[in-house]
Scaffold this motif. Structure first.
Motif: not given
Length: 233
Positions: A3-8, A26-27, A42-51, A71-80
């Motif tokens: 999970v990628l968080q963009n602001m506190k 959750m990482d 690698s090592g992550h089954a899925a990717l979530a990006v927050l606001g 873009a790596l998720g799109f290329e490798t099939g890791v769902p975003v």
């Protein structure tokens, strides 16, 4: 799961609750607070990006690093899955523009779900959903993506791109996050209430909408997150 968080002030909230309930680790990384982003997925089954309150077009290296992982998720099939700014960064990674929204949206807004199997797979059969928004910019539909929802304020409210989902709204909110957001005294927000009263709601209106719509949105989030997680390889 990454999970990628963009602001506190914009953490995973209900997404974290859903992951914990499902027993999914959750990482959580926040690059703007100094967290290192992984070199790959690698090592992550899925990717979530927050606001976040910044523009997807801002020249921030952290945003470009997030786009690279998307873009790596799109290329490798890791769902975003992308929430608001996260969805905008997904659109940029696919070559679409992020521009000023025809109308800003802050508060609980209705969106019309478009017909088709992709929409039903993600959002179910209901023709209208009330979901929480907070955005001044919006993504255009990327090439190869399917538009899933629309309204008068923002033509593309969500898109599917294979196993990936970009949203212009916030299905991850919970009571705590909504309480903080609805108490905002940010001058730009207060000015927008005056200039766009139909689409930028006051704190009182947001709180009333929370009573009316949050439970249903969280059931919708359960469906969306389950569909996203099920696409992992």
């Amino acid at each position: 799961m990454l999970v990628l968080q963009n602001m506190k002030g914009d953490g995973p909230a209900y997404l974290a609750q859903w992951l914990a309930r499902e027993g999914i680790a959750m990482d959580l990384r926040m690059a703007l607070a100094g967290d290192a982003l992984p070199a790959d997925l690698s090592g992550h089954a899925a990717l979530a990006v927050l606001g976040g309150e910044m523009s997807a077009n801002d020249p921030l290296p952290e945003l470009r690093a997030t786009e690279r992982l998307i873009a790596l998720g799109f290329e490798t099939g890791v769902p975003v899955i992308g929430h608001c700014l996260g969805g905008q960064l997904m659109a940029r990674a696919l070559g679409a523009r992020v521009v000023a929204s025809p109308l800003p949206e802050i508060g609980w807004q209705a969106i019309q779900m478009l017909p088709g199997a992709e929409r039903e797979a993600w959002f179910g059969p209901e023709p209208t959903q009330h979901v929480m928004h907070w955005h001044n910019e919006a993504f255009e539909l990327p090439a190869g993506a399917v538009c899933l929802g629309t309204n008068a304020a923002c033509a593309v409210q969500a898109f599917a791109y294979g196993p990936h989902l970009g949203m212009q709204f916030h299905i991850e909110v919970n009571d705590e996050k909504l309480g903080r957001w609805s108490a905002s005294r940010d001058p730009a927000y207060l000015r927008a209430q005056q200039s766009h009263p139909d689409t930028v709601h006051t704190g009182d209106v947001i709180r009333a909408g929370t009573v009316a719509f949050l439970q249903a949105q969280q059931r919708l989030a359960d469906r969306v997150y389950a569909r996203w997680w099920s696409a992992r390889r």
